[in-house]
Design a protein around this motif. Structure first.
Motif, PDB file in Angstrom:
ATOM      1  N   SER A  35     -28.948   9.812   3.736  1.00 41.85           N
ATOM      2  CA  SER A  35     -28.396  10.988   4.132  1.00 41.85           C
ATOM      3  C   SER A  35     -29.400  11.767   4.398  1.00 41.85           C
ATOM      4  O   SER A  35     -29.955  12.254   2.946  1.00 41.85           O
ATOM      5  CB  SER A  35     -27.486  10.953   3.357  1.00 41.85           C
ATOM      6  OG  SER A  35     -26.358   9.866   3.267  1.00 41.85           O
ATOM      7  N   VAL A  36     -29.164  12.585   4.978  1.00 42.54           N
ATOM      8  CA  VAL A  36     -30.025  13.496   5.455  1.00 42.54           C
ATOM      9  C   VAL A  36     -29.902  14.639   6.364  1.00 42.54           C
ATOM     10  O   VAL A  36     -28.441  14.502   6.350  1.00 42.54           O
ATOM     11  CB  VAL A  36     -31.006  12.900   6.743  1.00 42.54           C
ATOM     12  CG1 VAL A  36     -32.330  13.918   7.464  1.00 42.54           C
ATOM     13  CG2 VAL A  36     -32.179  11.704   6.293  1.00 42.54           C
ATOM     14  N   ALA A  37     -29.983  16.181   5.666  1.00 41.93           N
ATOM     15  CA  ALA A  37     -29.116  17.281   5.795  1.00 41.93           C
ATOM     16  C   ALA A  37     -30.582  17.782   6.391  1.00 41.93           C
ATOM     17  O   ALA A  37     -31.327  18.053   5.806  1.00 41.93           O
ATOM     18  CB  ALA A  37     -29.260  17.858   4.599  1.00 41.93           C
ATOM     19  N   PRO A  38     -30.179  18.370   7.723  1.00 42.24           N
ATOM     20  CA  PRO A  38     -30.819  19.316   8.619  1.00 42.24           C
ATOM     21  C   PRO A  38     -31.617  20.304   8.379  1.00 42.24           C
ATOM     22  O   PRO A  38     -30.697  20.399   7.148  1.00 42.24           O
ATOM     23  CB  PRO A  38     -30.704  18.885   9.852  1.00 42.24           C
ATOM     24  CG  PRO A  38     -29.183  19.004   9.635  1.00 42.24           C
ATOM     25  CD  PRO A  38     -28.799  18.644   8.491  1.00 42.24           C
ATOM     26  N   ASP A  89     -22.485  11.166   5.031  1.00 45.69           N
ATOM     27  CA  ASP A  89     -22.340   9.896   5.057  1.00 45.69           C
ATOM     28  C   ASP A  89     -22.695   9.898   3.124  1.00 45.69           C
ATOM     29  O   ASP A  89     -22.422   8.808   2.713  1.00 45.69           O
ATOM     30  CB  ASP A  89     -23.113   8.885   5.045  1.00 45.69           C
ATOM     31  CG  ASP A  89     -22.502   8.977   6.668  1.00 45.69           C
ATOM     32  OD1 ASP A  89     -21.519   8.803   7.279  1.00 45.69           O
ATOM     33  OD2 ASP A  89     -23.961   8.574   7.967  1.00 45.69           O
ATOM     34  N   ALA A  90     -23.207  10.818   2.610  1.00 39.17           N
ATOM     35  CA  ALA A  90     -22.919  10.790   1.115  1.00 39.17           C
ATOM     36  C   ALA A  90     -21.312  10.681   0.073  1.00 39.17           C
ATOM     37  O   ALA A  90     -20.636  11.276   1.121  1.00 39.17           O
ATOM     38  CB  ALA A  90     -24.062  12.016   0.610  1.00 39.17           C
ATOM     39  N   ALA A 130     -21.595  16.776  12.649  1.00 42.18           N
ATOM     40  CA  ALA A 130     -22.091  15.700  11.745  1.00 42.18           C
ATOM     41  C   ALA A 130     -20.687  15.243  10.993  1.00 42.18           C
ATOM     42  O   ALA A 130     -20.483  13.841  10.723  1.00 42.18           O
ATOM     43  CB  ALA A 130     -22.275  16.178  10.100  1.00 42.18           C
ATOM     44  N   LEU A 131     -18.784  16.234  11.272  1.00 43.01           N
ATOM     45  CA  LEU A 131     -18.056  15.247  11.503  1.00 43.01           C
ATOM     46  C   LEU A 131     -17.839  14.857  12.217  1.00 43.01           C
ATOM     47  O   LEU A 131     -16.739  13.971  12.466  1.00 43.01           O
ATOM     48  CB  LEU A 131     -16.793  16.736  11.226  1.00 43.01           C
ATOM     49  CG  LEU A 131     -17.523  17.161   9.776  1.00 43.01           C
ATOM     50  CD1 LEU A 131     -16.118  18.812   9.821  1.00 43.01           C
ATOM     51  CD2 LEU A 131     -16.190  16.195   8.606  1.00 43.01           C
ATOM     52  N   ARG A 132     -18.313  15.158  13.567  1.00 41.39           N
ATOM     53  CA  ARG A 132     -17.745  14.851  15.419  1.00 41.39           C
ATOM     54  C   ARG A 132     -19.338  13.269  15.124  1.00 41.39           C
ATOM     55  O   ARG A 132     -18.569  12.536  16.233  1.00 41.39           O
ATOM     56  CB  ARG A 132     -18.735  15.456  16.103  1.00 41.39           C
ATOM     57  CG  ARG A 132     -17.688  16.436  16.688  1.00 41.39           C
ATOM     58  CD  ARG A 132     -17.555  17.461  17.170  1.00 41.39           C
ATOM     59  NE  ARG A 132     -17.002  17.926  17.665  1.00 41.39           N
ATOM     60  CZ  ARG A 132     -15.516  18.082  19.408  1.00 41.39           C
ATOM     61  NH1 ARG A 132     -15.421  17.370  19.407  1.00 41.39           N
ATOM     62  NH2 ARG A 132     -15.249  19.671  18.748  1.00 41.39           N
TER      63      ARG A 132
END
Length: 121
Positions: free
Chosen positions: A2-5, A16-17, A111-113
């Motif tokens: 999982s990556v957060a920009p 995805d976390a 992200a939800l898309r």
């Protein structure tokens, strides 16, 4: 992984976390008017809430731009110049804050898309 920009909101787990969508909904509700909590569709459908959030923040941005464009004309005859200048500074700060919120809400919506972000080296 999982990556957060950059610009991802604090308190929202990366896409995805475990339980990330719940943290996104909680955060999105905090960015929106309190009345949004009363709509079941917004609490149950994170993507719909994110779309509402984007539109709400964009409306706030438009309001801040209008306030900046009208501040001197609307306030100069009712308060002192130093108050007008302080009000303009407050609107400029709010405009900058809203730009950050808009980016964050937009990233959550993406992200939800289904968009996933890659780590940059």
């Amino acid at each position: 992984m999982s990556v957060a920009p950059p610009g991802w909101p604090l308190g929202v787990r990366p896409p995805d976390a475990p339980d990330w969508e719940r943290t996104a909904v909680d955060w999105l509700l905090d960015q929106c008017p309190p009345e949004y909590r009363s709509y079941a569709v917004l609490r149950r459908h994170a993507l719909v809430l994110a779309r509402f959030g984007v539109l709400h923040v964009e409306a706030c941005q438009a309001g801040a731009r209008r306030a900046l464009s009208e501040a001197r004309a609307e306030l100069r005859d009712v308060v002192g110049l130093e108050v007008v200048d302080a009000a303009i500074q407050a609107w400029l700060a709010e405009e900058a804050r809203l730009a950050g919120v808009r980016r964050s809400v937009g990233l959550v919506e993406e992200a939800l898309r289904g968009r996933r972000f890659a780590a940059r080296m």
